[in-house]
Each structure stands twice: as C-alpha cells, then as structure tokens.
Design a protein around this motif. Structure first.
Motif, short mmCIF file in Angstrom:
data_model
loop_
_atom_site.label_atom_id
_atom_site.label_comp_id
_atom_site.label_asym_id
_atom_site.label_seq_id
_atom_site.Cartn_x
_atom_site.Cartn_y
_atom_site.Cartn_z
N ARG A 89 -7.70 -2.98 -1.52
CA ARG A 89 -6.52 -3.69 -0.99
C ARG A 89 -6.89 -4.87 -0.11
O ARG A 89 -6.25 -5.93 -0.16
N ASP A 90 -7.92 -4.73 0.70
CA ASP A 90 -8.27 -5.80 1.62
C ASP A 90 -9.00 -6.96 0.94
O ASP A 90 -9.27 -7.98 1.57
N GLN A 122 12.70 -3.58 -0.05
CA GLN A 122 12.73 -3.01 -1.39
C GLN A 122 11.43 -3.31 -2.14
O GLN A 122 10.89 -2.45 -2.85
N SER A 123 10.92 -4.54 -2.01
CA SER A 123 9.68 -4.92 -2.69
C SER A 123 8.51 -4.06 -2.20
O SER A 123 7.69 -3.59 -3.00
N LEU A 124 8.42 -3.87 -0.90
CA LEU A 124 7.33 -3.06 -0.35
C LEU A 124 7.42 -1.63 -0.88
O LEU A 124 6.39 -1.02 -1.23
N LYS A 125 8.62 -1.10 -0.97
CA LYS A 125 8.79 0.27 -1.47
C LYS A 125 8.38 0.36 -2.94
O LYS A 125 7.70 1.31 -3.34
N LEU A 129 3.50 -0.57 -0.64
CA LEU A 129 2.71 -1.32 0.34
C LEU A 129 3.34 -1.26 1.72
O LEU A 129 4.56 -1.12 1.87
N ASP A 130 2.50 -1.40 2.73
CA ASP A 130 2.99 -1.55 4.10
C ASP A 130 3.33 -3.01 4.40
O ASP A 130 4.16 -3.29 5.28
N TYR A 131 2.66 -3.92 3.70
CA TYR A 131 2.87 -5.36 3.93
C TYR A 131 2.48 -6.13 2.69
O TYR A 131 1.70 -5.65 1.86
N ARG A 158 6.58 -11.07 12.13
CA ARG A 158 6.56 -10.40 13.44
C ARG A 158 6.75 -8.88 13.31
O ARG A 158 6.27 -8.12 14.16
N SER A 159 7.39 -8.46 12.25
CA SER A 159 7.59 -7.02 12.03
C SER A 159 6.38 -6.37 11.34
O SER A 159 6.36 -5.15 11.13
N GLY A 160 5.40 -7.19 10.95
CA GLY A 160 4.21 -6.67 10.30
C GLY A 160 4.35 -6.44 8.82
O GLY A 160 3.46 -5.86 8.19
N LYS A 161 5.46 -6.91 8.23
CA LYS A 161 5.68 -6.67 6.80
C LYS A 161 5.16 -7.81 5.92
O LYS A 161 5.17 -7.69 4.69
N ALA A 162 4.71 -8.89 6.53
CA ALA A 162 4.09 -10.00 5.82
C ALA A 162 3.05 -10.64 6.75
O ALA A 162 3.29 -10.73 7.96
#
Length: 328
Positions: A89-90, A122-125, A129-131, A158-162
C-alpha cells in the motif's frame, strides 16, 4: 496464486514531481475508467494491475462513478488491493473523485460539501481504505460556490481521509481561483486532471500556464482520444469497437479524423513507434505534464504504452510534421 511483484519494477519507469510538490508520479499512470467494472472480466483487470505494477506504474486512478455499474470499479479494485497489494500500500498512489451522478436525489452529484464528503466516505468503504492519496473534485459545479467545494477538499485532508487534493475538468480561470482558495485554506492543490490529446488541445490555451504559475501538476486523461489515436481505426470501424457502441466515441468522430489518423500513423512508423506510443510521448514532451493517464483492456496494451518511454523525444522536423497534420 500469491502475487509477488517484479523486483526490478522501479528500474525503467520515469517518475516526475507533481508541480512544485514532493509527491512523484510515474510518467504513465493507469486509469480504471473502463474495463474494471462489474460487467468486465475480473481476472483480466487483476492481471492488468499486476503487470502495471511490475512495470513501475504505482498510480491507479479511480472515481466514484467508474464501472459500470457506478462504484463497481472501486469495489473490484478494493478486492484486488486486499488480495494482492495489501503489503505494498505504501508504494501505491491511489486516487478517486467526486462530481458526477452517483445516487438519486439532490445530494447525489456536483460539488456540495454534503455530496463530496459523503462520496469520499463511500469510496473509501468500497476500496477498503483508510485514506486515498489524491482526492479530486471531478468537475466544477455551476450552482455551488467554489469556496464550498474547496472547503470540502480541505476537510478531506484535515480529517485524514486524503493526503492531497486536486481538481479535474476545471477551465483555466476556475483552476486559478480554486488554487488560491485552497492555498488560503492551507491545503494546496496538487494536481489538475484535464482531457488532453493531439485532437483536444484546450489546455494549451491558458490552463497549462496557470498550472505552471501555481506549481500544480497535470495528469491528462483520454490521451488517445478514446482510441482514435491508435491503429484500431486505420481501416474503418471494426466490429465491437467503442465507436460501434456510440458511447464516448461516435462513428462520425472516426470518419472525420480518419485522414489525420492515417498521416499521423505514418509519422509514428517513421519514428519506430505505434501511433498510440507517439501520441503519449507527444503529451509528455511538455515538462508541465507530470504523468499521462492511460486506459487499457489488456496486459499487452499496458506493455505497449509503457514501451513508449524508450522514445520520448521529438525532432523539430517531427513536431512540425505533426502540427501540419493536426492543423488540416
């Protein structure tokens, strides 16, 4: 079978910085707009992702509505990610977007804060993914203040999702304004994703200058003009091709461009390349371009497109010949 990526996967790929920012993208990125949805062959998509990564393609580009049906490309990608790429992932840059129709009602498309952030969740779900690494506003919304859409992108970071944000399909003036809003919010615009090919050159009329001034990267999509800039239509419209379905590419598009395709193909052959390879290299000749976003329906197409990197430069004579054809 367990997927083990090629040990030499970083040896041949070129990596370019996104504008003035620290992130680098491969010169060739893989988009999952077509051929990765619920109606497509899952194992073919899986094989293409494997081969792309083996060739140094670390960037996979999606959007909430990719399929068909909408959302299914992200779902399939999430399955493949979990099965084959979780340990890597990284090493990956994964992007998605929100802007086009995803669900019914007044909150299912465009650029409101409610839609943009719900779509990201929805995309993360779907992808597990977490981000995401890059999250885009997929198109400008004529009825929502630009500030609202950009504030939603800022919140995503800022929410850590991107990790980064970008814009897609924004004209030059709106791109400049969006960049300034994001800069003021403290979340700079990383990338712009416009449609750009030999046959569609609107980005040259101001947008690329704006991106250079603002230090924003550029990753064009549809660089092969939905298949026009390949050898597929040299002898007419083959059965089963995209043009026969009249989706994104019309029969009249093929007919009107046919003479140019034939002449450009001759230039490409003289360069020792396919027409598709030359069309991709032609976009990358501009140092304001970070990466070119390809689509593919087979492993061989990915291999052929990446092989373009072996011959990226153009002589002044070749560029003149190409311009002469394009201006006819």
């Amino acid at each position: 079978m367990t997927y083990l990526p090629a040990e030499n996967r970083y040896d041949s790929m070129l990596y370019n910085r996104c504008g003035k920012w620290g992130l680098k993208l491969p010169a060739v990125s893989l988009g999952l707009w077509h051929n990765f949805g619920g109606i497509d062959n899952f194992e073919n998509g899986r094989a293409m992702l494997h081969r792309a990564f083996d060739l140094g393609i670390t960037h996979f580009d999606l959007a909430n509505n990719y399929g068909p049906p909408p959302g299914s490309a992200e779902e399939n990608f999430g399955k493949i990610l979990k099965q084959d790429f979780s340990a890597y992932r990284d090493e990956l840059v994964i992007s998605s977007k929100a802007g086009y129709l995803m669900w019914p009602g007044p909150y299912g498309e465009w650029g409101s804060r409610k839609y943009v952030l719900a779509s990201l969740d929805q995309s993360l779900k779907r992808m597990g993914l977490d981000y995401v690494d890059i999250f885009y506003s997929h198109r400008p919304d004529p009825d929502t203040p630009l500030e609202e859409t950009m504030m939603a992108l800022d919140h995503a970071v800022r929410s850590g999702k991107a990790l980064y944000v970008g814009i897609s399909n924004y004209p030059a003036d709106m791109a400049k304004e969006a960049a300034q809003i994001l800069k003021d919010l403290g979340t700079p615009c990383l990338m712009h994703q416009p449609r750009y090919s030999m046959f569609e050159r609107w980005v040259e009329d101001g947008l690329l200058d704006v991106l250079e001034e603002e230090g924003i990267g550029c990753i064009p999509f549809s660089p092969l003009a939905q298949g026009l800039l390949t050898d597929k239509y040299l002898k007419g419209i083959p059965d089963g091709s995209r043009a026969t379905r009249e989706v994104f590419l019309k029969k009249e598009d093929v007919e009107s461009a046919h003479d140019k395709i034939v002449q450009l193909n001759e230039i490409a052959q003289n360069r020792g390349q396919s027409l598709a390879q030359m069309a991709l290299a032609w976009i990358l000749k501009d140092n304001r371009i970070t990466s070119v976003l390809i689509g593919a329906s087979s492993v061989k197409q990915i291999e052929d497109n990446v092989a373009m990197l072996q011959k990226r430069s153009f002589s002044d004579e070749e560029l003149g010949q190409i311009e002469k054809v394009l201006k006819k």
